[in-house]
Design an enzyme around this catalytic site. Sequence first.
Site, PDB file in Angstrom:
ATOM      1  N   ASP A 105      -6.519 -11.867 -32.141  1.00 55.59           N
ATOM      2  CA  ASP A 105      -7.567 -11.695 -33.140  1.00 55.59           C
ATOM      3  C   ASP A 105      -8.893 -11.486 -32.405  1.00 55.59           C
ATOM      4  O   ASP A 105      -9.133 -12.104 -31.359  1.00 55.59           O
ATOM      5  CB  ASP A 105      -7.664 -12.918 -34.053  1.00 55.59           C
ATOM      6  CG  ASP A 105      -8.674 -12.689 -35.183  1.00 55.59           C
ATOM      7  OD1 ASP A 105      -8.306 -12.027 -36.167  1.00 55.59           O
ATOM      8  OD2 ASP A 105      -9.828 -13.150 -35.055  1.00 55.59           O
ATOM      9  N   ASP A 163      -7.960 -18.038 -35.892  1.00 56.13           N
ATOM     10  CA  ASP A 163      -7.301 -17.028 -36.727  1.00 56.13           C
ATOM     11  C   ASP A 163      -5.990 -16.559 -36.100  1.00 56.13           C
ATOM     12  O   ASP A 163      -5.008 -16.272 -36.808  1.00 56.13           O
ATOM     13  CB  ASP A 163      -8.235 -15.842 -36.948  1.00 56.13           C
ATOM     14  CG  ASP A 163      -9.358 -16.169 -37.928  1.00 56.13           C
ATOM     15  OD1 ASP A 163      -9.455 -17.339 -38.352  1.00 56.13           O
ATOM     16  OD2 ASP A 163     -10.157 -15.258 -38.253  1.00 56.13           O
ATOM     17  N   HIS A 204     -12.483 -17.457 -39.230  1.00 58.36           N
ATOM     18  CA  HIS A 204     -13.213 -16.331 -38.639  1.00 58.36           C
ATOM     19  C   HIS A 204     -13.634 -16.596 -37.198  1.00 58.36           C
ATOM     20  O   HIS A 204     -14.603 -16.000 -36.718  1.00 58.36           O
ATOM     21  CB  HIS A 204     -14.439 -15.951 -39.485  1.00 58.36           C
ATOM     22  CG  HIS A 204     -14.081 -15.431 -40.837  1.00 58.36           C
ATOM     23  ND1 HIS A 204     -13.447 -14.224 -41.031  1.00 58.36           N
ATOM     24  CD2 HIS A 204     -14.231 -15.979 -42.084  1.00 58.36           C
ATOM     25  CE1 HIS A 204     -13.246 -14.030 -42.320  1.00 58.36           C
ATOM     26  NE2 HIS A 204     -13.714 -15.090 -42.986  1.00 58.36           N
ATOM     27  N   GLU A 245     -13.262 -11.025 -32.765  1.00 65.41           N
ATOM     28  CA  GLU A 245     -14.508 -11.062 -33.521  1.00 65.41           C
ATOM     29  C   GLU A 245     -15.428 -10.016 -32.900  1.00 65.41           C
ATOM     30  O   GLU A 245     -15.439  -9.833 -31.668  1.00 65.41           O
ATOM     31  CB  GLU A 245     -15.149 -12.448 -33.465  1.00 65.41           C
ATOM     32  CG  GLU A 245     -14.269 -13.569 -33.999  1.00 65.41           C
ATOM     33  CD  GLU A 245     -13.831 -13.362 -35.436  1.00 65.41           C
ATOM     34  OE1 GLU A 245     -14.569 -12.691 -36.191  1.00 65.41           O
ATOM     35  OE2 GLU A 245     -12.738 -13.844 -35.802  1.00 65.41           O
TER      36      GLU A 245
END
Length: 614
Positions: free
Chosen positions: A28, A174, A169, A30
């Site tokens: 994942d 995540d 998040h 960001e």
Amino acid sequence: MAAGARPVQLGLDEIGTPLVEATFVVVDLETTGGSPRESAITEIGAVKVRGGETVGEFQTLVNPGTGIPPTITVLTGITNAMVTSAPRIAEVLPAFLEFSRGAILVAHNARFDVGFLRAACEQMDLPWPRPQIVDTVALARRVVTRDESPNHKLASLARLFGSVTAPDHRALTDARATVDVLHGLLSRMAGLGVTHVEDLTTAADPVPATRRRKASLADGLPTGPGVYQFLGPSGDVLYVGTAVNLRRRVRSYFTAAEKRRRIAEMIDLATAVRPVPCATELEAAVRELRAIATYRPPYNRRSRSPEKQPWVRLTDEPHPRLSIVRHVPAEAASRAIGPFSSRSQAELAVAAIVAATGLRTCSQRLPATPRPSASACVLAEMGSCVAPCVRETSEYAARAKRAEAALSGDASGVVAAARATIVRLSRHQRYEEAARRRDELVAYLRAASRTERHDGIRAARQLIAARRHSGGGWELLLLRYGRFAGTAVSGRGAPVMGVVRTLAASGEDVSPPAGRPGAATAEETELVLRWLERPGTRLVELDCGETGTATGMGWALPLRGASALLPRLQELIVSQTEQGVLEPGSDGVASGPAGGSPSAVVARPATRGASGAA
């Protein structure tokens, strides 16, 4: 296994990898925004799992080299101060690629995460490793209904599958939640037949559950070359196919990769798959043809009735004519060409020969001496026929001789006549008629060329040839009268001639053919010929008996035959078409004038290898 062969360790791609043995890296990211072109990565989190257990984790903040928008900070909690001292993506990405090397890459909405990772590789001139990618959003859409979850967002799915980690998040959190979602989804999809890594490629495709569950029919099938037969409820053969890897090919029928409507219908009816393992791919191709001809499976469209393919022969009567038949007796074998793909193609070839020789086209059998009451037809009045039905003439015998030559290895007369007609018609801008003459010529040349090429090996009592095998050693082929009689693979370093002797002793006994098509169908003979004609094939033994071919030359092609003239004619027409002299027609042959007469071409041997031991 053939004598002298060594055992081979099969790769995972050949036997299939159960999901429980696969390694997944769930990742994942960001970022500062939604587009890899305008935004940058701020955090990478990944979890490596195998067999349902976590075996490693990867997490780091990344300095994006630009400010983080306030809206992103509110969403993720990552501030500019947090990434100021973090490493740049150039330092982080190689470490992540090493962490995920050889694993299946998993992400929730994989297009987003993979898009950023690929863009970063491009910016750093790093090769993208092209891993297998699984998108948990796509899988969820396949097995999670709206009644169970209002949407397919990560938070909703995590609640549905009871994830111990709530997504927030942040990349690693995540990723951990996505691991639980992945396991929940794979557990559901096991009931749909998704049990191996290879199934994941099409796991999200809209394949009916009943069909996907039938993938178990492939369990236990061999992983080498061979023939597979789909069987119906009564044990009847529905469909026959061939494969390099039987298990992998059969499994592909139960995925969205199979899009043929008729085959989907067949899969729904099938209850079992019967494998026929083969030593080589060539053996598999031959046995497929034979099985189709034997069982005539309803879902195979080709080769179900090879015995019905038409031939063109010269009749045995005082005033011969051309006849389209399905069987040619042995005594007429040297005066016939074929088989043709259809009767219409045979009719085109007949027209080409008749136009070049002037043979009669009436169908009645004429006596050697005309009957007093006989009357000529309109063709005699038009000068198109010498009318042997009403008058004795030696001219017809000469015409029959030319037709016999056209059917037994001398195509030059038909080619010259057809090309002269095409030139004349084109000069008068009668292009449709010229195209018709072109199609007639091509139909004749193709069938005559096929006959010439096949006759050489049909006459051979025994032919043994060898090619280098992809796994080492030699692949050996045994033919008798043009029929595939056996094959073997000698191991690397094994004594080849010992395998040759064993193959010759154990091969299928084949009786001399009585007439056309011969001991094997034309399709089978064409298959083995293509194998023989490939560069690198070596001729080990050739026994053509005392007479050799019909022409007495052994395995050879006639100097003025269609096999020599057809390639030259096609090259000339293509060349003139490219120069704008001709207009292209069907089958790549131009409808305008071909110009000139066919050049004599020295016939090459039918194999490129040298006689002798492999």
